[in-house]
Design a protein around this motif. Sequence first.
Motif, PDB file in Angstrom:
ATOM      1  N   VAL A 241     -47.413 -31.270  59.882  1.00  0.00           N
ATOM      2  CA  VAL A 241     -46.468 -32.266  60.391  1.00  0.00           C
ATOM      3  C   VAL A 241     -45.804 -31.781  61.669  1.00  0.00           C
ATOM      4  CG1 VAL A 241     -44.386 -33.604  59.877  1.00  0.00           C
ATOM      5  CG2 VAL A 241     -46.105 -33.248  58.101  1.00  0.00           C
TER       6      VAL A 241
ATOM      7  N   THR B 272     -46.407 -33.980  65.088  1.00  0.00           N
ATOM      8  CA  THR B 272     -45.263 -34.685  65.682  1.00  0.00           C
ATOM      9  C   THR B 272     -44.774 -34.062  66.980  1.00  0.00           C
ATOM     10  OG1 THR B 272     -43.711 -33.399  64.319  1.00  0.00           O
ATOM     11  CG2 THR B 272     -44.471 -35.506  63.431  1.00  0.00           C
TER      12      THR B 272
ATOM     13  N   MET C  43     -45.363 -33.398  52.144  1.00  0.00           N
ATOM     14  CA  MET C  43     -45.137 -34.054  53.432  1.00  0.00           C
ATOM     15  C   MET C  43     -44.078 -35.149  53.313  1.00  0.00           C
ATOM     16  SD  MET C  43     -48.819 -34.231  55.430  1.00  0.00           S
ATOM     17  CE  MET C  43     -49.644 -35.271  54.229  1.00  0.00           C
ATOM     18  N   ILE C  44     -44.125 -35.875  52.225  1.00  0.00           N
ATOM     19  CA  ILE C  44     -43.178 -36.983  52.041  1.00  0.00           C
ATOM     20  C   ILE C  44     -41.792 -36.478  51.645  1.00  0.00           C
ATOM     21  CG2 ILE C  44     -42.663 -39.033  50.639  1.00  0.00           C
ATOM     22  CD1 ILE C  44     -45.763 -39.391  50.407  1.00  0.00           C
TER      23      ILE C  44
ATOM     24  N   GLN D 235     -40.981 -33.071  54.609  1.00  0.00           N
ATOM     25  CA  GLN D 235     -41.298 -32.995  56.041  1.00  0.00           C
ATOM     26  C   GLN D 235     -41.057 -34.297  56.804  1.00  0.00           C
ATOM     27  OE1 GLN D 235     -41.831 -30.157  57.440  1.00  0.00           O
ATOM     28  NE2 GLN D 235     -41.797 -29.127  55.448  1.00  0.00           N
TER      29      GLN D 235
ATOM     30  N   CYS E  15     -41.926 -37.508  56.222  1.00  0.00           N
ATOM     31  CA  CYS E  15     -43.048 -38.430  56.356  1.00  0.00           C
ATOM     32  C   CYS E  15     -42.792 -39.715  55.566  1.00  0.00           C
ATOM     33  CB  CYS E  15     -44.343 -37.783  55.870  1.00  0.00           C
ATOM     34  SG  CYS E  15     -44.912 -36.435  56.927  1.00  0.00           S
TER      35      CYS E  15
ATOM     36  N   ALA F 238     -42.255 -41.998  65.252  1.00  0.00           N
ATOM     37  CA  ALA F 238     -42.598 -42.740  64.032  1.00  0.00           C
ATOM     38  C   ALA F 238     -41.639 -43.886  63.766  1.00  0.00           C
ATOM     39  CB  ALA F 238     -42.637 -41.783  62.844  1.00  0.00           C
TER      40      ALA F 238
ATOM     41  N   CYS G 272     -42.994 -38.869  60.847  1.00  0.00           N
ATOM     42  CA  CYS G 272     -44.439 -39.021  60.772  1.00  0.00           C
ATOM     43  C   CYS G 272     -44.799 -40.125  59.771  1.00  0.00           C
ATOM     44  CB  CYS G 272     -45.086 -37.698  60.347  1.00  0.00           C
ATOM     45  SG  CYS G 272     -46.893 -37.663  60.483  1.00  0.00           S
TER      46      CYS G 272
ATOM     47  N   VAL H 165     -47.644 -41.500  57.163  1.00  0.00           N
ATOM     48  CA  VAL H 165     -48.792 -40.992  56.422  1.00  0.00           C
ATOM     49  C   VAL H 165     -49.346 -42.053  55.477  1.00  0.00           C
ATOM     50  CG1 VAL H 165     -48.075 -38.572  56.543  1.00  0.00           C
ATOM     51  CG2 VAL H 165     -47.294 -39.988  54.635  1.00  0.00           C
TER      52      VAL H 165
END
Length: 462
Positions: free
Chosen positions: A258, A262, A289-290, A293, A295, A325, A342, A344
């Motif tokens: 990420v 980004t 990631m969610i 980070q 996302c 994003a 980000c 995803v």
Amino acid sequence: MHVNESLVQDIVQEVVAQLHISESAARSRGVFSDMNEAIAAAKRAQSVIRRMSLDQREKIIGNIRRKTHESAETLARMGVNETGMGNVGHKILKHHLVADKTPGTEDLKTTAWSGDRGLTLVEMGPFGVIGAITPCTNPSETVICNSIGMIAAGNTVVFNPHPQAIKTSIFALNLINEASIEAGGPDNVACTVDKPTLESSAIMMKHKDIPLIAATGGPGVVTAVLSSGKRGIGAGAGNPPVVVDETADVRKAAQDIVNGCTFDNNLPCIAEKEIVAVDSIADELMNHMIQEQGCYLISRDEQDKLIKTVLTPKGLNRKCVGRDAKTLLGMIGVAVPDNIRCIVFEGEKEHPLIAEELMMPILGLVRARDIDDAIEKAVWLEHGNRHSAHIHSKNIDHITKYAREIDTAILVKNAPSYAALGFGGEGYCTFTIASRTGEGLTSARTFTKSRRCVMADSLCIR
């Protein structure tokens, strides 16, 4: 009435920056209305540069580095304001990186053979005036990086910058020429036209005094350069996949991926564009990631809306390239907090937002049965550009097999993509990565031609 001191300071800084820009524009150097005039001026400057010692050239380069550091914020803000792409903070870092880690004259090496039959030297000599085409994604970074390497090698350069970034490019050229003059060098070591067009580019590519052309951009411009009949260095497109296998540190992989994706809103051509994850760790990776980070997981309906927004029948929607994003999601009617950086989702490798190089912080995840399946899918996604690829794995055999199969100019292991440019990793920096023509990461030596000097039966004193 309460006065917001922070706001006042921001306004003052912006006014000062604009005054600085206006002052520089008024005394722009190396800018001509006609491409032929620009090339003639660069040719005159090159006749001076080629006779300068390496120490003298290095003084010019040192001055370029210093001025780049001093103007990093101005250049970053100009780039974002003019193109609408990228992130000011990240662009500041990129300018410091290009100032610190672009190789200069130290990159030039002499090879020697000494034996019974005398002495032979192979030295790196300049081409002359180099023609360069630069993008709007990294306008001033590419201009400065190219200029350092080309001047170090004894060349001068004529740029045909992307019209969408001409003000930023001219500011960078002005900086380079001022650096040369202040260090005792000539003016016009880097030149351009005030209104670059396809016509001015064609003049440059066909001109008798341009023996070498370096193009940084999309596949169309690289193809044009390689069809010019001149020696061409082509830094074209990529669609870098990142593979994550079952041996990876999955949490770190999520953070690195990420961060790399980004950086400057995914404008760098080396940035992670899609993920291929082994099935056994795919859910864990997506969760990190969610949850950790920043996302945002888009639904199928939101994917369809995003496809219609960022892709057009003619290619990428330029209004979406290099946007963050939150802005991209806002375009499809989705409101998210500022910490979302980000977008995803999961899909097949043929998904339009996965197969297409987007240059936006959008990451599609493709599942793979095992490492062999992951490598096969990643190779397909890279589309034979041979540009960049990434992997997170602790299995040396997996890394080795991937490296051989993907066969890219850059392969980053267990780090964000920007480690490839010496940012958090070893090695030098460049913003012209010539994957298509095979030079890889360009530097001063790339812009030289080999010259052999032979002294037979003499100067061997053994």
